[in-house]
Scaffold this active site. Structure first.
Site, mmCIF file in Angstrom:
data_model
loop_
_atom_site.group_PDB
_atom_site.id
_atom_site.type_symbol
_atom_site.label_atom_id
_atom_site.label_comp_id
_atom_site.label_asym_id
_atom_site.label_seq_id
_atom_site.Cartn_x
_atom_site.Cartn_y
_atom_site.Cartn_z
ATOM 1 C CE1 TYR A 99 -3.565 -2.557 0.527
ATOM 2 C CE2 TYR A 99 -4.651 -0.522 1.150
ATOM 3 C CZ TYR A 99 -4.724 -1.843 0.763
ATOM 4 O OH TYR A 99 -5.949 -2.427 0.629
ATOM 5 C CE LYS B 140 1.427 -16.772 -2.987
ATOM 6 N NZ LYS B 140 1.059 -18.112 -3.538
ATOM 7 C CG ASP C 27 -2.005 -19.713 -2.203
ATOM 8 O OD1 ASP C 27 -1.440 -19.824 -1.086
ATOM 9 O OD2 ASP C 27 -1.572 -20.279 -3.219
ATOM 10 C CG ASP D 118 -8.102 -4.691 1.363
ATOM 11 O OD1 ASP D 118 -9.031 -4.276 2.084
ATOM 12 O OD2 ASP D 118 -8.046 -4.503 0.147
ATOM 13 C CG ASP E 115 -13.556 -7.074 1.723
ATOM 14 O OD1 ASP E 115 -13.346 -6.374 2.733
ATOM 15 O OD2 ASP E 115 -13.982 -6.613 0.646
HETATM 16 C C1 IPM Z 1 -10.408 -1.288 3.829
HETATM 17 C C2 IPM Z 1 -10.640 -0.584 2.527
HETATM 18 C C3 IPM Z 1 -9.480 0.374 2.283
HETATM 19 C C4 IPM Z 1 -8.230 -0.450 2.148
HETATM 20 C C5 IPM Z 1 -9.659 1.321 1.068
HETATM 21 C C6 IPM Z 1 -10.917 2.153 1.200
HETATM 22 C C7 IPM Z 1 -8.473 2.207 0.877
HETATM 23 O O1 IPM Z 1 -10.796 -1.508 1.514
HETATM 24 O O2 IPM Z 1 -10.279 -0.594 4.859
HETATM 25 O O3 IPM Z 1 -10.373 -2.517 3.838
HETATM 26 O O4 IPM Z 1 -7.948 -1.009 1.087
HETATM 27 O O5 IPM Z 1 -7.507 -0.564 3.150
HETATM 28 MG MG MG Z 2 -10.881 -3.518 2.159
#
Ligand code: IPM
Ligand code: MG
Length: 370
Positions: A143, A194, A227, A251, A255
């Site tokens: 990032y 990884k 993975d 990240d 999710d």
């Molecule tokens: C998260 C989001 C952020 C990230 C974005 C909005 C920059 O996806 O907090 O998970 O990628 O960290």
């Molecule tokens: Mg995110």
């Protein structure tokens, strides 16, 4: 006794302001029923700030965030700004806050409420009782690594570059957070990278292994390739207690893990920095979900992740465990009573909008408080 805590509230874009309105009810309730007064200031971030100030976040807001006891963040992102330069995108607001405040440990719990086991796309027997904590490194890795950019090659085609970087100290400090959390939970940490293809991953594994041997031998440590971890999270998520991983993998995996719980609309997060000389720890709390522009302004967004982020704020910034647990219990009871926003709706339940859900949580808090 009345305690006054300084909160900076940054609703942001899309559904951010709507769900934050519901948190305000819970904040007000804390003042009324538990004598916890908050000194609240609010400001613009993301597309909302771009529209007024021409930048996704102003320096004054960073300064205010540093001065606050905690930051409650909504979400940023708005397709309206999709074509602005990279350093002007709404998302810069959250990335800059993380970086400027040194918020390196992003705690993302994925916990299944009993009443929602059916709402997961996975079978209830796979997710029932799930309670995992993903600790995502949040100020390093690809990032923020340089070199980065898009450059034009001699033949006129282009090359996009990002760089994954992790240093020993960056790995150690986030691993410490994971091990410390594990000690208060199931005493198991799974470190994810990884190392089969990335040197930064190999260093990650070595550093975590050495730290574990030196300071955390009482915690069980395992390693997993990212993975495989994605696959294992879907196959048998309950094998995990605490997962510690870098920024990008964290990240993605958070999710993924959130969907195990039924909806992205349910999951809060905390992002913590280092404790300073005066015992203060910078901290920001935000739902994992984004600004959801497709449903913004319709009054149908799920406010529970934002409300649960406030519960995390009480727990991690102010050590108000009783109040945090009260909010979590109120949310569990509201879900058990059958109320559902659209994202977690299932047959036989009562579908409600954002504000009815927020009001229901406050009513439940009243009941629980006797
Ligand atoms: C998260 C989001 C952020 C990230 C974005 C909005 C920059 O996806 O907090 O998970 O990628 O960290
Ligand atoms: Mg995110």
């Amino acid at each position: 006794m009345t305690v006054t805590k300084k909160l900076l509230v940054l609703p942001g874009d899309g559904i951010g302001p709507e769900v934050m309105t519901e948190v305000a009810r819970v904040v007000a309730w804390m003042g009324r029923a538990r004598g916890i007064a908050f000194d609240i200031s609010e400001d613009l971030v993301g597309g909302a700030s771009l529209a007024v100030h021409g930048v996704p976040i102003r320096d004054e807001v960073i300064v205010a965030a540093r001065a606050a006891d905690a930051v409650l963040f909504g979400s940023v992102g708005d397709p309206k700004w999709a074509s602005v330069g990279f350093d002007l995108r709404p998302e810069v607001a959250i990335l800059k806050l993380r970086q400027e405040l040194g918020l390196f440990a992003n705690l993302r719990p994925a916990k299944v409420f009993d009443a929602l086991a059916e709402a997961s796309t996975l079978k209830p027997e796979v997710v029932a009782g799930l309670d995992i904590m993903i600790v995502r490194e949040s100020v390093g890795g690809i990032y923020f690594g340089t070199p980065r950019g898009i450059e034009t090659l001699p033949d006129g085609t282009k090359r996009g570059i990002n760089t994954e970087i992790y240093t020993t100290s960056e790995i150690e400090r986030v691993a410490r957070v994971a091990f410390d959390l594990a000690r208060q939970r199931g005493k198991r940490v799974c470190s994810v990278e990884k190392c089969n293809v990335m040197e930064s991953g190999l260093l990650w594994k070595e550093v975590v292994t050495a730290l574990h041997a030196r300071e955390y031998a009482d915690v069980e440590l395992t390693h997993m390739l990212a993975d495989n971890c994605a696959m294992q999270l879907v196959r048998n998520p309950r094998q995990f207690d605490v997962i510690v991983t870098g920024n990008l993998f964290g990240d993605l995996l958070s999710d993924l893990a959130s969907m195990l719980t039924g909806s992205l609309g349910m999951l809060p997060s905390a992002t913590l920095g280092a404790v300073d000389g005066e015992g203060r720890r910078p901290a920001l709390y935000e739902p994992i979900h984004g600004s959801a522009p497709d449903i913004a302004g319709k009054g149908i967004a799920n406010p529970l992740a934002q409300i649960l982020s406030f519960a995390m704020l009480l727990r991690y910034s102010f050590a108000m465990e009783a109040e945090a647990a009260l909010i979590e219990q109120a949310v569990a009871n509201v879900l058990a009573s059958g109320l559902r926003t659209a994202d977690i709706m299932s047959p036989g339940m009562a579908q409600v909008g954002t504000s009815v859900m927020g009001e229901a949580v406050v009513r439940e808090l009243d009941k629980l408080n006797g």
